[in-house]
Write an enzyme that holds these catalytic residues in place. Structure first.
Site, mmCIF file in Angstrom:
data_model
loop_
_atom_site.group_PDB
_atom_site.id
_atom_site.type_symbol
_atom_site.label_atom_id
_atom_site.label_comp_id
_atom_site.label_asym_id
_atom_site.label_seq_id
_atom_site.Cartn_x
_atom_site.Cartn_y
_atom_site.Cartn_z
ATOM 1 N N ASP A 250 0.801 37.898 29.914
ATOM 2 C CA ASP A 250 0.755 36.488 30.009
ATOM 3 C C ASP A 250 -0.805 35.862 29.785
ATOM 4 O OD1 ASP A 250 1.149 33.991 31.060
ATOM 5 O OD2 ASP A 250 1.143 34.268 33.315
ATOM 6 N N SER A 251 -0.788 34.603 29.588
ATOM 7 C CA SER A 251 -2.364 33.922 29.233
ATOM 8 C C SER A 251 -3.358 33.948 30.487
ATOM 9 C CB SER A 251 -1.925 32.500 28.680
ATOM 10 O OG SER A 251 -1.128 31.881 29.698
ATOM 11 N N TYR B 59 -2.749 28.702 26.977
ATOM 12 C CA TYR B 59 -2.122 28.888 25.824
ATOM 13 C C TYR B 59 -1.708 27.324 25.378
ATOM 14 C CZ TYR B 59 -1.880 33.992 25.246
ATOM 15 O OH TYR B 59 -2.265 35.192 24.919
ATOM 16 N N GLY B 60 -1.226 26.443 26.480
ATOM 17 C CA GLY B 60 -0.774 25.297 26.350
ATOM 18 C C GLY B 60 -1.451 24.270 25.410
ATOM 19 N N CYS C 118 5.061 34.342 30.103
ATOM 20 C CA CYS C 118 4.456 33.362 29.896
ATOM 21 C C CYS C 118 5.514 32.212 29.148
ATOM 22 C CB CYS C 118 3.190 33.494 28.979
ATOM 23 S SG CYS C 118 2.664 32.052 28.539
ATOM 24 N N ASN C 119 5.553 31.152 29.904
ATOM 25 C CA ASN C 119 6.559 30.078 29.210
ATOM 26 C C ASN C 119 6.060 29.735 27.889
ATOM 27 O OD1 ASN C 119 8.742 29.355 31.475
ATOM 28 N ND2 ASN C 119 6.588 29.522 32.687
ATOM 29 N N THR C 120 4.760 29.378 27.781
ATOM 30 C CA THR C 120 4.414 28.638 26.451
ATOM 31 C C THR C 120 4.437 29.900 25.322
ATOM 32 O OG1 THR C 120 2.624 27.567 27.559
ATOM 33 C CG2 THR C 120 2.323 27.861 25.330
ATOM 34 N N GLU D 80 -6.130 30.026 40.647
ATOM 35 C CA GLU D 80 -7.263 30.980 39.991
ATOM 36 C C GLU D 80 -8.498 30.806 40.758
ATOM 37 O OE1 GLU D 80 -7.116 32.122 36.162
ATOM 38 O OE2 GLU D 80 -5.073 32.534 36.314
ATOM 39 N N CYS E 98 6.622 28.106 35.918
ATOM 40 C CA CYS E 98 5.387 28.682 35.527
ATOM 41 C C CYS E 98 5.177 29.910 36.322
ATOM 42 C CB CYS E 98 4.080 27.689 35.857
ATOM 43 S SG CYS E 98 2.564 28.375 35.508
ATOM 44 N N THR E 99 4.787 30.955 35.841
ATOM 45 C CA THR E 99 4.610 32.229 36.567
ATOM 46 C C THR E 99 3.611 32.341 37.818
ATOM 47 O OG1 THR E 99 3.062 32.873 34.796
ATOM 48 C CG2 THR E 99 5.436 33.456 34.668
ATOM 49 N N HIS E 100 2.762 31.258 37.678
ATOM 50 C CA HIS E 100 1.749 31.241 38.845
ATOM 51 C C HIS E 100 2.550 30.402 39.986
ATOM 52 C CE1 HIS E 100 -1.441 31.435 35.790
ATOM 53 N NE2 HIS E 100 -2.418 31.716 36.938
#
Length: 260
Positions: free
Chosen positions: A10-11, A42-43, A73-75, A151, A183-185
């Protein structure tokens, strides 16, 4: 080959939510997780750069012997997964918002989607929406500021609560009965979201579906690890600060700083 690890990247650290679902469903599997936080987000990058970073992460995991790659990661999924699948001869699994199950199950004909700007503006998102949700109302909300708070260790903070309340208000006004996390977060928000949402609103994220697809692919490719030994789970982040990632994973796992 079946004893080789599953590679996940993931980013940032949000993809650890995907790892947890995979680990829960496939407890015998060895895993390697990469958090490319030095290049996040990444976005904000162009497609070419996202592809370059995704190739870099994939090759690092393949060099470590991974038998399957999960793009958590979606992006990266949106911009790079077709290129990765064409380039490498291993199964590669991506992630996208779980619009389909929400659209098929909604009773109020209204669903909310909380996601990043990059995901909501992607062609893959719009294609999925058009395919499954053209007869229902979708309330889209960019989760501005959420990742930064997570984060910073402020997942259950007053700032986060205020932010979520403002994002949920138009969704609840539209009478949604499903909230899709894109989003993975965002699965780390679920305890707080449950306190803010009415009981009839169900939360859906992609983690369980990704874990299920991973299991299916491993089974059909004869790559499932059936050994009952304690698995080896490795976690790497390419910034010096490992504390947030460590706190999300818990003390049972060890996070290392690694330059990549």
């Amino acid at each position: 080959m079946s004893k080789q690890p599953i590679g996940i990247f993931d980013s940032r650290v949000g993809g650890t939510s995907i790892f947890k679902e995979i680990h829960a469903l496939l407890p015998n599997e060895n895993t390697i997780y990469l958090a490319d936080s030095a290049n996040a987000p990444y976005g904000t990058k162009g497609e070419q750069k996202i592809v370059e970073l995704s190739i870099k992460n994939t090759e690092l995991l393949l060099n470590k012997g991974c038998k399957l790659i999960v793009v958590a990661c979606n992006t990266a999924t949106t911009n790079a997964i077709s290129i990765l699948r064409a380039k490498y001869n291993v199964p590669i699994i991506g992630i996208e918002p779980a619009i389909k199950p929400a659209a098929l199950q909604t009773q109020t004909k209204a669903i909310g989607i909380l996601a990043t700007k990059g995901t909501l503006s992607s062609a893959l998102f719009h294609k999925t929406s058009d395919l499954y949700a053209n007869s229902i109302t979708i309330i889209e909300q960019i989760g501005e500021g959420i990742v930064q708070l997570i984060e910073s260790g402020k997942t259950r903070s007053p700032e986060m609560t205020g932010l979520l309340e403002s994002y949920l208000k138009p969704m609840l006004k539209a009478n949604i009965d499903y909230l899709v996390l894109g989003c993975t977060h965002y699965p780390y928000l679920i305890p707080g979201l449950l306190e803010l949402l009415p009981n009839h609103v169900k939360i859906i994220d992609s983690g369980l579906a990704v874990a299920g697809q991973t299991k299916v692919v491993l089974e059909t490719s004869n790559l499932l690890n059936t050994e009952s030994k304690i698995p080896k789970n490795e976690f790497y982040i390419n910034v010096k600060n490992t504390e947030v990632m460590q706190s999300l994973l818990g003390d049972q796992f060890n996070v290392e700083s690694l330059k990549f």
